[in-house]
Write a protein that holds these residues in place. Structure first.
Motif, PDB file in Angstrom:
ATOM      1  N   ILE A 165       0.849  -1.262   0.187  1.00 24.95           N
ATOM      2  CA  ILE A 165      -0.013  -0.230   0.080  1.00 24.95           C
ATOM      3  C   ILE A 165       0.934   1.210   0.124  1.00 24.95           C
ATOM      4  O   ILE A 165       1.716   1.522   0.927  1.00 24.95           O
ATOM      5  N   GLY A 166       0.867   2.008  -0.949  1.00 23.78           N
ATOM      6  CA  GLY A 166       1.883   3.051  -1.370  1.00 23.78           C
ATOM      7  C   GLY A 166       1.578   4.305  -0.631  1.00 23.78           C
ATOM      8  O   GLY A 166       0.834   4.465  -0.055  1.00 23.78           O
ATOM      9  N   PRO A 167       2.480   5.126  -1.058  1.00 19.31           N
ATOM     10  CA  PRO A 167       2.357   6.571  -0.477  1.00 19.31           C
ATOM     11  C   PRO A 167       0.950   7.225  -0.601  1.00 19.31           C
ATOM     12  O   PRO A 167       0.535   6.983  -1.924  1.00 19.31           O
ATOM     13  N   SER A 168       0.424   7.692   0.396  1.00 15.64           N
ATOM     14  CA  SER A 168      -1.114   8.070   0.154  1.00 15.64           C
ATOM     15  C   SER A 168      -1.304   9.096   1.455  1.00 15.64           C
ATOM     16  O   SER A 168      -0.568   9.233   2.471  1.00 15.64           O
ATOM     17  N   ILE A 169      -2.320   9.718   1.402  1.00 16.41           N
ATOM     18  CA  ILE A 169      -2.758  10.870   2.478  1.00 16.41           C
ATOM     19  C   ILE A 169      -2.938   9.898   3.652  1.00 16.41           C
ATOM     20  O   ILE A 169      -3.689   9.063   3.568  1.00 16.41           O
ATOM     21  N   CYS A 170      -2.535  10.394   4.884  1.00 17.41           N
ATOM     22  CA  CYS A 170      -2.574   9.533   6.143  1.00 17.41           C
ATOM     23  C   CYS A 170      -3.847  10.409   6.820  1.00 17.41           C
ATOM     24  O   CYS A 170      -4.379  10.974   6.662  1.00 17.41           O
ATOM     25  N   GLY A 171      -4.118   9.377   7.913  1.00 16.76           N
ATOM     26  CA  GLY A 171      -5.306   9.580   8.614  1.00 16.76           C
ATOM     27  C   GLY A 171      -5.276  10.887   9.498  1.00 16.76           C
ATOM     28  O   GLY A 171      -6.138  11.451   9.788  1.00 16.76           O
ATOM     29  N   ALA A 172      -4.043  11.317   9.667  1.00 13.43           N
ATOM     30  CA  ALA A 172      -3.765  12.526  10.608  1.00 13.43           C
ATOM     31  C   ALA A 172      -4.047  13.784   9.675  1.00 13.43           C
ATOM     32  O   ALA A 172      -4.146  14.917  10.311  1.00 13.43           O
ATOM     33  N   PRO A 218      -2.099 -12.791   4.437  1.00 16.59           N
ATOM     34  CA  PRO A 218      -1.285 -12.573   5.944  1.00 16.59           C
ATOM     35  C   PRO A 218      -1.064 -11.238   6.352  1.00 16.59           C
ATOM     36  O   PRO A 218      -0.457 -10.485   5.108  1.00 16.59           O
ATOM     37  N   ARG A 219      -1.120 -10.686   7.470  1.00 20.02           N
ATOM     38  CA  ARG A 219      -0.556  -9.354   7.775  1.00 20.02           C
ATOM     39  C   ARG A 219       1.075  -9.318   7.582  1.00 20.02           C
ATOM     40  O   ARG A 219       1.390  -8.204   7.332  1.00 20.02           O
ATOM     41  N   SER A 220       1.671 -10.471   7.756  1.00 17.39           N
ATOM     42  CA  SER A 220       3.085 -10.478   7.398  1.00 17.39           C
ATOM     43  C   SER A 220       3.385 -10.116   5.890  1.00 17.39           C
ATOM     44  O   SER A 220       4.452  -9.861   5.680  1.00 17.39           O
ATOM     45  N   ALA A 221       2.470 -10.495   5.103  1.00 22.52           N
ATOM     46  CA  ALA A 221       2.518 -10.199   3.711  1.00 22.52           C
ATOM     47  C   ALA A 221       2.212  -8.714   3.135  1.00 22.52           C
ATOM     48  O   ALA A 221       2.254  -8.445   1.842  1.00 22.52           O
ATOM     49  N   LEU A 222       1.772  -7.972   4.002  1.00 21.81           N
ATOM     50  CA  LEU A 222       1.567  -6.484   3.774  1.00 21.81           C
ATOM     51  C   LEU A 222       2.711  -5.434   3.862  1.00 21.81           C
ATOM     52  O   LEU A 222       2.857  -5.427   4.953  1.00 21.81           O
ATOM     53  N   GLU A 223       2.875  -4.758   3.105  1.00 21.92           N
ATOM     54  CA  GLU A 223       3.899  -3.635   3.166  1.00 21.92           C
ATOM     55  C   GLU A 223       3.226  -2.322   2.991  1.00 21.92           C
ATOM     56  O   GLU A 223       2.392  -1.828   2.157  1.00 21.92           O
ATOM     57  N   THR A 224       3.334  -1.689   4.197  1.00 20.21           N
ATOM     58  CA  THR A 224       2.473  -0.389   4.361  1.00 20.21           C
ATOM     59  C   THR A 224       2.976   0.560   5.094  1.00 20.21           C
ATOM     60  O   THR A 224       2.570   1.784   5.259  1.00 20.21           O
ATOM     61  N   ASP A 225       4.491   0.748   5.090  1.00 17.40           N
ATOM     62  CA  ASP A 225       5.187   1.742   5.830  1.00 17.40           C
ATOM     63  C   ASP A 225       5.718   2.591   4.673  1.00 17.40           C
ATOM     64  O   ASP A 225       6.753   2.641   4.080  1.00 17.40           O
ATOM     65  N   HIS A 226       4.838   3.601   4.153  1.00  8.75           N
ATOM     66  CA  HIS A 226       5.256   4.488   3.275  1.00  8.75           C
ATOM     67  C   HIS A 226       4.730   6.059   3.601  1.00  8.75           C
ATOM     68  O   HIS A 226       3.907   6.291   4.394  1.00  8.75           O
ATOM     69  N   PRO A 227       5.099   6.943   3.205  1.00  9.62           N
ATOM     70  CA  PRO A 227       4.893   8.350   3.453  1.00  9.62           C
ATOM     71  C   PRO A 227       3.337   8.929   3.034  1.00  9.62           C
ATOM     72  O   PRO A 227       2.972   8.390   2.497  1.00  9.62           O
ATOM     73  N   CYS A 228       3.149  10.076   4.020  1.00  9.91           N
ATOM     74  CA  CYS A 228       2.149  10.655   3.668  1.00  9.91           C
ATOM     75  C   CYS A 228       2.112  11.605   2.596  1.00  9.91           C
ATOM     76  O   CYS A 228       3.224  12.378   2.344  1.00  9.91           O
ATOM     77  N   THR A 229       1.343  11.648   1.452  1.00 12.88           N
ATOM     78  CA  THR A 229       1.636  12.456   0.283  1.00 12.88           C
ATOM     79  C   THR A 229       1.418  14.091   0.665  1.00 12.88           C
ATOM     80  O   THR A 229       2.007  14.633  -0.031  1.00 12.88           O
ATOM     81  N   LEU A 230       0.418  14.283   1.523  1.00 12.21           N
ATOM     82  CA  LEU A 230       0.526  15.853   2.052  1.00 12.21           C
ATOM     83  C   LEU A 230       1.642  16.394   2.470  1.00 12.21           C
ATOM     84  O   LEU A 230       1.753  17.239   2.195  1.00 12.21           O
ATOM     85  N   GLU A 231       2.260  15.467   3.302  1.00 11.02           N
ATOM     86  CA  GLU A 231       3.203  15.929   4.130  1.00 11.02           C
ATOM     87  C   GLU A 231       4.648  15.906   3.375  1.00 11.02           C
ATOM     88  O   GLU A 231       5.446  16.394   3.683  1.00 11.02           O
ATOM     89  N   ASP A 232       4.724  14.900   2.405  1.00 13.49           N
ATOM     90  CA  ASP A 232       5.988  14.624   1.743  1.00 13.49           C
ATOM     91  C   ASP A 232       5.998  15.281   0.273  1.00 13.49           C
ATOM     92  O   ASP A 232       5.386  14.653  -0.693  1.00 13.49           O
ATOM     93  N   GLU A 233       6.828  16.238   0.011  1.00  9.51           N
ATOM     94  CA  GLU A 233       6.676  17.012  -1.291  1.00  9.51           C
ATOM     95  C   GLU A 233       7.433  16.263  -2.383  1.00  9.51           C
ATOM     96  O   GLU A 233       7.471  16.545  -3.384  1.00  9.51           O
ATOM     97  N   ARG A 234       7.888  15.153  -2.096  1.00 17.27           N
ATOM     98  CA  ARG A 234       8.479  14.246  -3.117  1.00 17.27           C
ATOM     99  C   ARG A 234       7.275  13.473  -3.882  1.00 17.27           C
ATOM    100  O   ARG A 234       7.553  12.998  -5.072  1.00 17.27           O
ATOM    101  N   PHE A 235       5.914  13.767  -3.577  1.00 18.21           N
ATOM    102  CA  PHE A 235       5.001  13.157  -4.076  1.00 18.21           C
ATOM    103  C   PHE A 235       4.107  14.103  -4.501  1.00 18.21           C
ATOM    104  O   PHE A 235       3.740  15.350  -3.750  1.00 18.21           O
ATOM    105  N   TYR A 236       3.024  13.841  -5.526  1.00 12.18           N
ATOM    106  CA  TYR A 236       2.013  14.799  -6.120  1.00 12.18           C
ATOM    107  C   TYR A 236       0.992  14.705  -4.900  1.00 12.18           C
ATOM    108  O   TYR A 236       0.595  13.584  -4.579  1.00 12.18           O
ATOM    109  N   SER A 237       0.302  15.789  -4.691  1.00  9.80           N
ATOM    110  CA  SER A 237      -0.752  15.718  -3.562  1.00  9.80           C
ATOM    111  C   SER A 237      -1.925  16.540  -3.917  1.00  9.80           C
ATOM    112  O   SER A 237      -1.644  17.744  -3.989  1.00  9.80           O
ATOM    113  N   TYR A 238      -3.149  16.219  -4.277  1.00  7.85           N
ATOM    114  CA  TYR A 238      -4.183  17.088  -4.858  1.00  7.85           C
ATOM    115  C   TYR A 238      -4.549  17.837  -3.617  1.00  7.85           C
ATOM    116  O   TYR A 238      -4.989  18.812  -3.746  1.00  7.85           O
ATOM    117  N   ARG A 239      -4.440  17.205  -2.179  1.00 13.08           N
ATOM    118  CA  ARG A 239      -4.745  18.224  -1.124  1.00 13.08           C
ATOM    119  C   ARG A 239      -4.204  19.482  -0.904  1.00 13.08           C
ATOM    120  O   ARG A 239      -4.433  20.238  -0.552  1.00 13.08           O
TER     121      ARG A 239
END
Length: 254
Positions: A165-172, A218-239
């Motif tokens: 699950i890649g970079p995306s806007i975070c819950g915060a 399996p939970r062990s097969a999920l890769e989820t540690d990616h940045p928030c796109t709103l906070e990280d300017e290396r990524f485009y963010s519509y917000r």
């Protein structure tokens, strides 16, 4: 049989533009660096529908093709639950869909985002891969479940799947009206969140983890540690900036 998220090359658009790595290898998500787009879309914008110069987008996509060594397949995304399974051979025409599935090794799959979840799935046993666009509407409507169902029709098993699950806007940061939060949380309780400034929010990543786990991954097969796109300017963010480009989650079979 194995699958591969991406392949390093001299340009390293997929790996070095984010400066990230997953526990299973180089990061499978592009960022803003490495492209030829200018102005508001500056960088490796891969979207043709955002007002960027068409020639720049074509060149950016050519650079990505060269990086991976195979043609990259895109779809016209509409926040739907439509899943497109590529034909067994031959050209892959652009269709309207929000997920791509294949067991072919002569193409790569790309899904574009700028705050929504890019979800990449791979079954190293059957060789089936998928890329899904999961925004709030698609996530709640079942795009991930439908993607996994399409993968199983090509021989994949949820227990064998890995997912990133890649970079995306975070819950915060993903502020929404209270009625929208309540409606989403009624369906997916883990999406309930609060912004860092104390207002209603949604955690789409947590919702995706809930869905993928319920599907049998399996939970062990999920890769989820990616940045928030709103906070990280290396990524485009519509917000962050409504007129902007789109980056992509990209994968291919080895």
């Amino acid at each position: 049989m194995t699958t591969s998220i991406c392949r390093r090359s001299s340009s390293d658009l997929v790996t070095s533009c984010t400066g990230l790595a997953t526990s299973r290898g180089p990061c499978p998500f592009t960022g803003r660096e490495g492209g030829v787009s200018a102005g508001e879309h500056a960088g490796l914008n891969l979207a043709q529908h955002v007002g960027d110069d068409e020639r720049a987008v074509v060149r950016n996509r050519e650079l990505l093709d060269a990086e991976l060594g195979v043609p990259v397949v895109f779809v016209d995304q509409t926040h739907s639950t439509d899943v497109h399974v590529l034909p067994a051979a031959g050209p892959a025409p652009v269709v309207s869909a929000d997920a791509l599935v294949t067991d072919r090794g002569d193409v790569a799959l790309a899904i574009m985002v700028a705050d929504c979840l890019p979800v990449l799935l791979s079954d190293p046993v059957s060789g089936t891969i998928a890329a899904a666009h999961a925004g709030r509407a698609g996530l709640l409507a079942g795009v991930l479940e439908r993607t996994i169902e399409a993968m199983t029709q090509l021989g994949a098993r949820p227990a064998d799947l890995t997912a990133s699950i890649g970079p995306s806007i975070c819950g915060a940061c993903y502020e929404v009206p209270e009625p929208m939060r309540a409606e989403a949380a009624q369906q997916l309780p883990t999406t309930w969140a609060e912004t860092s400034w104390g207002t209603p929010a949604l955690d789409l990543r947590a919702g995706a983890i809930e869905i993928l786990g319920a599907a049998g991954i399996p939970r062990s097969a999920l890769e989820t540690d990616h940045p928030c796109t709103l906070e990280d300017e290396r990524f485009y963010s519509y917000r962050r900036q409504a007129r902007t480009g789109r980056f992509a989650g990209v994968l291919r079979r080895a």
